[in-house]
Design a protein around this motif. Structure first.
Motif, PDB file in Angstrom:
ATOM      1  N   MET A 139       0.856  -1.096  -0.108  1.00 50.05           N
ATOM      2  CA  MET A 139      -0.044   0.015   0.152  1.00 50.05           C
ATOM      3  C   MET A 139       0.781   1.269  -0.110  1.00 50.05           C
ATOM      4  SD  MET A 139      -2.949   1.011   2.877  1.00 50.05           S
ATOM      5  CE  MET A 139      -3.746  -0.349   2.538  1.00 50.05           C
ATOM      6  N   SER A 179       1.327   3.846  -3.238  1.00 54.06           N
ATOM      7  CA  SER A 179       0.603   5.292  -2.875  1.00 54.06           C
ATOM      8  C   SER A 179       1.018   6.280  -3.568  1.00 54.06           C
ATOM      9  CB  SER A 179       0.360   5.364  -1.382  1.00 54.06           C
ATOM     10  OG  SER A 179       1.948   5.611  -0.835  1.00 54.06           O
ATOM     11  N   ALA A 232      -3.561   1.175  -7.598  1.00 54.21           N
ATOM     12  CA  ALA A 232      -2.973   2.545  -6.712  1.00 54.21           C
ATOM     13  C   ALA A 232      -4.429   3.326  -6.635  1.00 54.21           C
ATOM     14  CB  ALA A 232      -2.140   3.153  -7.128  1.00 54.21           C
ATOM     15  N   LEU A 234      -4.544   5.129   1.034  1.00 48.88           N
ATOM     16  CA  LEU A 234      -3.619   6.077   1.104  1.00 48.88           C
ATOM     17  C   LEU A 234      -2.984   6.953   0.095  1.00 48.88           C
ATOM     18  CD1 LEU A 234      -1.337   6.833   3.060  1.00 48.88           C
ATOM     19  CD2 LEU A 234      -0.084   4.738   2.505  1.00 48.88           C
ATOM     20  N   THR A 235      -3.392   6.505  -1.246  1.00 49.77           N
ATOM     21  CA  THR A 235      -3.203   7.126  -2.331  1.00 49.77           C
ATOM     22  C   THR A 235      -3.713   8.771  -2.442  1.00 49.77           C
ATOM     23  OG1 THR A 235      -2.897   5.166  -3.563  1.00 49.77           O
ATOM     24  CG2 THR A 235      -2.847   7.170  -4.765  1.00 49.77           C
TER      25      THR A 235
END
Length: 370
Positions: A297, A301, A318, A323-324
């Motif tokens: 992750m 991201s 992604a 979190l991206t």
């Protein structure tokens, strides 16, 4: 808490006490994130400082001495070695004593005095390619000020290009790394807290009691989510505050929008953590599962490399990671005063991800308890 029914309130209190009463849990939740924030903020940097250079000056004119004086006075330069032959220059690079060597030709000053662009050659150590390219960029700026170019550079004294860096004019890398770390470390903590919740019940032998209790599946999910939400939000705000007051990163955006986005990030992550915990038999499996999810992750991201540079399939993956989207919001709220429309454009995918992950967690927990 008055709005909650007694069973749900008791479950939430039990979860909080089980986490906060254990000295090891308190230590794991508080100390490592703060230490990591301090260490990574100083260690994880793409800035180039205190680099050593070699100079092979075959020119005796004023322009070459002016160029060398500016290079020697530059803040990123540690030591400048003067060499008198190509062999000495090569030896310094081979031994990695210098990251770059500047070769100034004999007609350097004569070209500048005649109004022409003078060119000096820069030989870079390809074993440190990233730092070498950044060093070349710094040297390019210095050379342009004396009317020269460096071999391999596209800058020209006749047609100069002036670069302006919006939002971060001095290119302080900490202004990027610290806000990003607040989201990354909050994600890891929320994952760990929830990934251990049900697994802890199994190890302590209270999972069977939970199964025969009158508590509904929904109440169990909420009781596991609320403590992680409270702890993750508190730690996230502490890290954001550290970025502003300790590291001096300017905060120009909306705090309320950032807080809302932080809550959505944690809700998205706790659903993943609960799913991991439900299928884990021990706390060790829960921790391993949390890190197995957290590392990809973080990598995908956009923290280390732009999402646009990834293959198309990985770009889709992604975009499905909370979190991206949060990194775009937190970085923008710190240095850009991100408009609300842009914040909402990144927040609504996190809301969808939260609904999906919590629904999956509900289904998995129901199957395990059923």
């Amino acid at each position: 808490m008055r709005l909650l029914n007694p069973r749900l309130r008791a479950q939430i209190v039990k979860e909080l006490l089980s986490i906060l009463r254990d000295p090891r849990s308190r230590l794991v939740l508080v100390v490592p994130p703060l230490v990591q924030l301090l260490i990574f903020s100083f260690a994880a940097s793409l800035e180039v400082n205190h680099v050593d250079l070699a100079v092979y000056n075959r020119d005796t004119g004023q322009a070459s001495y002016e160029l060398l004086a500016q290079i020697g006075a530059a803040g990123f330069v540690g030591h400048v070695y003067t060499v008198h032959s190509p062999d000495q220059r090569r030896a310094l690079i081979d031994r990695q004593q210098v990251i770059a060597a500047i070769d100034i030709p004999p007609d350097f000053s004569r070209h500048i005095a005649a109004g022409r662009t003078a060119t000096a050659q820069v030989i870079l150590d390809g074993r440190r390619s990233n730092a070498a390219q950044i060093t070349l960029g710094y040297l390019d700026d210095i050379a342009a000020r004396v009317g020269a170019t460096l071999a391999g550079s596209d800058q020209s004294a006749r047609d100069p290009t002036v670069a302006r860096h919006w939002f971060n004019p001095n290119l302080i890398y900490r202004w990027y790394i610290v806000p990003s770390l607040s989201g990354i470390l909050t994600t890891i903590i929320a994952l760990i807290v929830t990934a251990l919740s049900i697994a802890r019940e199994r190890e302590l032998g209270t999972f069977d009691q939970l199964m025969v209790s009158p508590t509904t599946i929904f109440e169990i999910i909420v009781a596991k989510v609320v403590p992680a939400l409270m702890i993750g939000t508190a730690l996230g705000l502490v890290m954001i505050g550290a970025g502003v007051f300790l590291f001096g990163v300017p905060f120009r955006g909306s705090f309320l929008l950032l807080l809302m986005s932080l809550l959505l990030l944690i809700l998205s992550v706790v659903g993943i953590g609960l799913t991991i915990s439900a299928i884990s038999s021990t706390q060790q499996q829960g921790i391993l599962g949390a890190f197995a999810v957290a590392v990809p992750m973080i990598v995908m991201s956009g923290f280390a490399t732009p999402v646009e540079n990834m293959p198309r399939a990985l770009q889709w993956v992604a975009q499905s990671l909370p979190l991206t989207h949060f990194l775009v919001i937190v970085q923008g709220c710190f240095v850009k005063a991100l408009p609300p429309a842009v914040v909402f454009a990144e927040a609504w995918p996190m809301a969808v991800i939260a609904l999906v992950t919590l629904a999956v967690a509900h289904a998995v927990v129901r199957r395990k308890l059923g």
